[in-house]
Design a protein around this motif. Structure first.
Motif, PDB file in Angstrom:
ATOM      1  N   ARG A  90       0.844  -1.204   0.000  1.00  0.00           N
ATOM      2  CA  ARG A  90       0.000   0.000   0.000  1.00  0.00           C
ATOM      3  C   ARG A  90       0.877   1.250   0.000  1.00  0.00           C
ATOM      4  NH1 ARG A  90      -5.105  -1.987   1.277  1.00  0.00           N
ATOM      5  NH2 ARG A  90      -5.145  -3.645   2.854  1.00  0.00           N
ATOM      6  N   GLN A  91       1.899   1.229   0.837  1.00  0.00           N
ATOM      7  CA  GLN A  91       2.786   2.380   0.922  1.00  0.00           C
ATOM      8  C   GLN A  91       3.528   2.598  -0.391  1.00  0.00           C
ATOM      9  OE1 GLN A  91       3.028   4.660   3.511  1.00  0.00           O
ATOM     10  NE2 GLN A  91       4.170   5.757   1.919  1.00  0.00           N
ATOM     11  N   TYR A  96       4.363   5.952  -5.148  1.00  0.00           N
ATOM     12  CA  TYR A  96       4.414   6.088  -6.601  1.00  0.00           C
ATOM     13  C   TYR A  96       3.684   7.351  -7.059  1.00  0.00           C
ATOM     14  CZ  TYR A  96       4.320   4.636 -11.518  1.00  0.00           C
ATOM     15  OH  TYR A  96       4.484   4.572 -12.881  1.00  0.00           O
ATOM     16  N   CYS A  97       2.638   7.722  -6.325  1.00  0.00           N
ATOM     17  CA  CYS A  97       1.880   8.935  -6.656  1.00  0.00           C
ATOM     18  C   CYS A  97       2.180  10.072  -5.690  1.00  0.00           C
ATOM     19  CB  CYS A  97       0.381   8.637  -6.664  1.00  0.00           C
ATOM     20  SG  CYS A  97      -0.139   7.521  -7.980  1.00  0.00           S
ATOM     21  N   ASN A  98       3.262   9.935  -4.932  1.00  0.00           N
ATOM     22  CA  ASN A  98       3.702  10.972  -3.999  1.00  0.00           C
ATOM     23  C   ASN A  98       2.555  11.408  -3.082  1.00  0.00           C
ATOM     24  OD1 ASN A  98       5.656  12.571  -2.822  1.00  0.00           O
ATOM     25  ND2 ASN A  98       5.435  14.249  -4.275  1.00  0.00           N
ATOM     26  N   ALA A  99       1.873  10.431  -2.522  1.00  0.00           N
ATOM     27  CA  ALA A  99       0.729  10.678  -1.649  1.00  0.00           C
ATOM     28  C   ALA A  99       1.105  10.361  -0.206  1.00  0.00           C
ATOM     29  CB  ALA A  99      -0.467   9.818  -2.075  1.00  0.00           C
ATOM     30  N   SER A 100       0.885  11.303   0.674  1.00  0.00           N
ATOM     31  CA  SER A 100       1.200  11.102   2.085  1.00  0.00           C
ATOM     32  C   SER A 100       0.187  10.156   2.717  1.00  0.00           C
ATOM     33  CB  SER A 100       1.174  12.443   2.820  1.00  0.00           C
ATOM     34  OG  SER A 100       1.184  12.248   4.218  1.00  0.00           O
ATOM     35  N   PRO A 101       0.642   9.170   3.501  1.00  0.00           N
ATOM     36  CA  PRO A 101      -0.301   8.270   4.185  1.00  0.00           C
ATOM     37  C   PRO A 101      -1.149   9.001   5.230  1.00  0.00           C
ATOM     38  CG  PRO A 101       1.946   7.885   4.940  1.00  0.00           C
ATOM     39  CD  PRO A 101       2.040   8.814   3.763  1.00  0.00           C
ATOM     40  N   LYS A 102      -0.744  10.212   5.608  1.00  0.00           N
ATOM     41  CA  LYS A 102      -1.554  11.008   6.526  1.00  0.00           C
ATOM     42  C   LYS A 102      -2.781  11.591   5.831  1.00  0.00           C
ATOM     43  CE  LYS A 102       2.386  12.380   9.422  1.00  0.00           C
ATOM     44  NZ  LYS A 102       3.182  13.528   9.944  1.00  0.00           N
ATOM     45  N   CYS A 106      -4.668   3.608   0.362  1.00  0.00           N
ATOM     46  CA  CYS A 106      -4.674   2.767  -0.839  1.00  0.00           C
ATOM     47  C   CYS A 106      -5.612   1.591  -0.621  1.00  0.00           C
ATOM     48  CB  CYS A 106      -3.263   2.285  -1.161  1.00  0.00           C
ATOM     49  SG  CYS A 106      -3.191   1.000  -2.427  1.00  0.00           S
ATOM     50  N   ILE A 107      -6.679   1.532  -1.395  1.00  0.00           N
ATOM     51  CA  ILE A 107      -7.643   0.427  -1.333  1.00  0.00           C
ATOM     52  C   ILE A 107      -7.380  -0.478  -2.533  1.00  0.00           C
ATOM     53  CG2 ILE A 107     -10.085  -0.195  -1.404  1.00  0.00           C
ATOM     54  CD1 ILE A 107     -10.679   2.653  -0.319  1.00  0.00           C
ATOM     55  N   PHE A 108      -7.031  -1.721  -2.292  1.00  0.00           N
ATOM     56  CA  PHE A 108      -6.822  -2.648  -3.397  1.00  0.00           C
ATOM     57  C   PHE A 108      -8.168  -3.133  -3.932  1.00  0.00           C
ATOM     58  CE2 PHE A 108      -2.534  -3.289  -1.424  1.00  0.00           C
ATOM     59  CZ  PHE A 108      -1.806  -2.870  -2.540  1.00  0.00           C
TER      60      PHE A 108
END
Length: 556
Positions: A90-91, A96-102, A106-108
């Motif tokens: 998920r991380q 890959y899209c430079n998205a902060s986990p805060k 990511c939903i598979f």
């Protein structure tokens, strides 16, 4: 090395072939895609599905045969280890899209389509909501319209235009939306009324059009979300509510993943087999945390609830965003495999892949545009490349086109596809599940589309020309392992199969000419010409080129 490739490398060598990478593209092809050489195939359908590499699959196989992976919903050691790998995956997707986990989760899902469907079915639609989407959208995005209309919301397709206005301080872009007709259904109990609660609208666009290759400027995200009043035309169809933005990045993510730290879209759908070929049947929805809280989940399943009672109406849903929306056991073996695909991309770097592919696409576009029949008419009509006023700042590695005869009539795209297949070239034809872009670029009216359907035309059939108009196009697209040699074989195929020579008049009798060897010289000229030269070859040019070729061979 032949002269044509030397010319190509003079123009594009800085970007082509990963000059600063761990392997050159020729080494990659020779060692990791031997199956293409063994079958003598040119693969040009990377927009449909790119290819997995031998190295990637060897790593996957070694991983799965060396380690023990188990259902992450169980409590065993192997299950816990699998759960950790899923979390790491998920991380990796967020990175890959430079998205902060805060800010994002990511939903598979089972693919990009399932990700888009999840947004459609869980979005907080109301009779005051609007679903606005660009004409250039895949059917999987258009399908969201059914959920919106079913809840009494309005649905509007739009064309986007960017107009440049020079000012003292520079150039600013005024964005204009040209809406098509508003679609709305009569749904019981959903007559439009004054809003009684929060109203949410959804705007959807692709990062890259899978029909034409046009890339939309991701500044659209900020404009729509932060100040939609700057968009001319939007207030005429939607006057209230908060806008949320969905990016279909299934195609564009392979060469230009959206930077979510700069362009904070609410939803992004991606597909892994379009990134690195394997695994299929796995995608992801990247969702902003605050947007996820607004989604309305109805169905529950194993893994999505903390507790449920079988014989009374009682459930307690899980609070984690991923756990809430991933029904059942995730495809954990596929998820384990994506790290090996990302390793390939990361070793080359996305920026280097983008430059490599762009060099091939630009060269191919210019070679196709340069082709002329003997009477001077164009052989190839490209779609999308001339729309510089669109809010699309560059082209992706897709080339969509149709071919014309010297008299101006069209070659059928199915004819092109079948001849290409006989020549060992794999490409795609049709509308590519993008009916809006197809109708827009081919100039097909509603009446044309309806009459074509009444004539029996459906997706994937052999009816390619109806009433003198093409109903689809030919599409080629490139991947990180594509080479100059792929392009050369394709361009040679088009020139030899569809480009007609000059018609000469001899004592009142028409003769097809020049002779075949001159036609070959014409093709050779095109291959040796500078990719920056788009001028048609006239008779004098051809004669001069022939003299240059044969003069040294003549006896003195």
């Amino acid at each position: 090395m032949d002269a044509a490739k030397e010319e190509f490398l003079r123009d594009f060598g800085e970007h082509y072939g990963y000059p600063n990478g761990p392997k050159s593209v020729d080494q990659i092809r020779a060692t990791e895609f031997k199956r293409l050489q063994l079958q003598d195939l040119v693969y040009l359908d990377h927009a449909g599905a790119t290819l997995y590499s031998d190295l990637q699959m060897e790593s996957v196989f070694n991983d799965l045969t060396t380690n023990l992976y188990a259902n992450p919903h169980s409590q065993s050691d192997s299950s816990s280890a699998t759960l950790d790998i899923v979390k790491n995956a998920r991380q990796q997707v967020l990175d890959y899209c430079n998205a902060s986990p805060k800010e994002y989760k990511c939903i598979f899902t089972s693919g990009a389509t399932a990700a888009l469907k999840l947004v459609g079915e869980a979005f907080p639609w109301s009779c005051n909501s609007s679903f606005m989407y660009t004409m250039e959208n895949h059917n999987s995005v258009l399908g969201i319209r059914e959920y919106a209309l079913g809840q009494g919301a309005a649905a509007i397709a739009v064309d986007i235009e960017g107009e440049l206005h020079p000012e003292i301080s520079g150039e600013t872009i005024t964005t204009k939306i040209s809406p098509h007709q508003v679609q709305r259904r009569k749904v019981a109990g959903s007559l439009k009324e004054e809003p009684t609660g929060d109203v949410y609208n959804l705007f959807a666009f692709p990062s890259e059009c899978n029909f034409s290759g046009l890339r939309f400027d991701l500044d659209l995200v900020k404009i729509i979300k932060e100040d939609s009043s700057k968009i001319l035309g939007i207030s005429s169809v939607c006057q209230s509510g908060q806008w949320m933005v969905l990016i279909d990045a299934a195609k564009g993510c392979a060469t230009m993943p959206p930077d979510l730290s700069k362009y904070p879209a609410d939803f992004v759908a991606i597909s892994f087999y379009k990134l690195f070929g394997y695994p299929t049947g796995l995608g992801a929805l990247i969702v902003r945390n605050d947007a996820a809280k607004l989604l309305k989940k109805t169905y529950f399943s194993g893994g999505t609830v903390s507790a449920s009672i079988a014989d009374i109406d009682f459930i307690k849903r899980r609070e984690g965003i991923e756990e809430l929306f991933e029904d059942g056991t995730v495809s954990f073996l596929s998820i384990v495999s994506i790290r090996h695909g990302f390793k390939i991309l990361n070793s080359l770097t996305v920026s280097a892949i983008s430059r490599h592919i762009a060099s091939l696409a630009l060269y191919t576009r210019k070679m196709l545009l340069a082709m002329r029949h003997g009477n001077g008419s164009s052989v190839c009509i490209l779609y999308g490349h001339h729309n510089s006023m669109k809010l699309c700042h560059e082209m992706g590695p897709i080339i969509s086109f149709n071919l014309k005869r010297p008299d101006g009539s069209w070659y059928g795209y199915r004819e092109v596809e079948k001849l290409a297949s006989l020549s060992g070239i794999q490409l795609r034809t049709g509308c590519f599940c993008n009916p809006g872009a197809c109708a827009k670029y081919l100039g097909l009216s509603h009446l044309d589309l309806i009459s074509n359907t009444e004539a029996g035309h459906v997706c994937w059939d052999d009816l390619d020309i109806i009433n003198g108009k093409p109903v689809g196009a030919v599409r080629i697209s490139f991947g990180y392992m594509s080479t100059y040699e792929d392009v050369k074989k394709f361009v040679d195929f088009v020139a030899s199969s569809f480009m007609s020579p000059q018609i000469h008049i001899d004592h009142g009798n028409q003769m097809k000419g020049p002779p075949p060897f001159l036609t070959s010289i014409y093709s050779l000229y095109l291959m040796n010409s500078s990719p920056n030269c788009l001028c048609p070859l006239n008779d004098k040019d051809l004669l001069f080129y022939c003299i240059c070729i044969f003069a040294p061979l003549l006896p003195i």
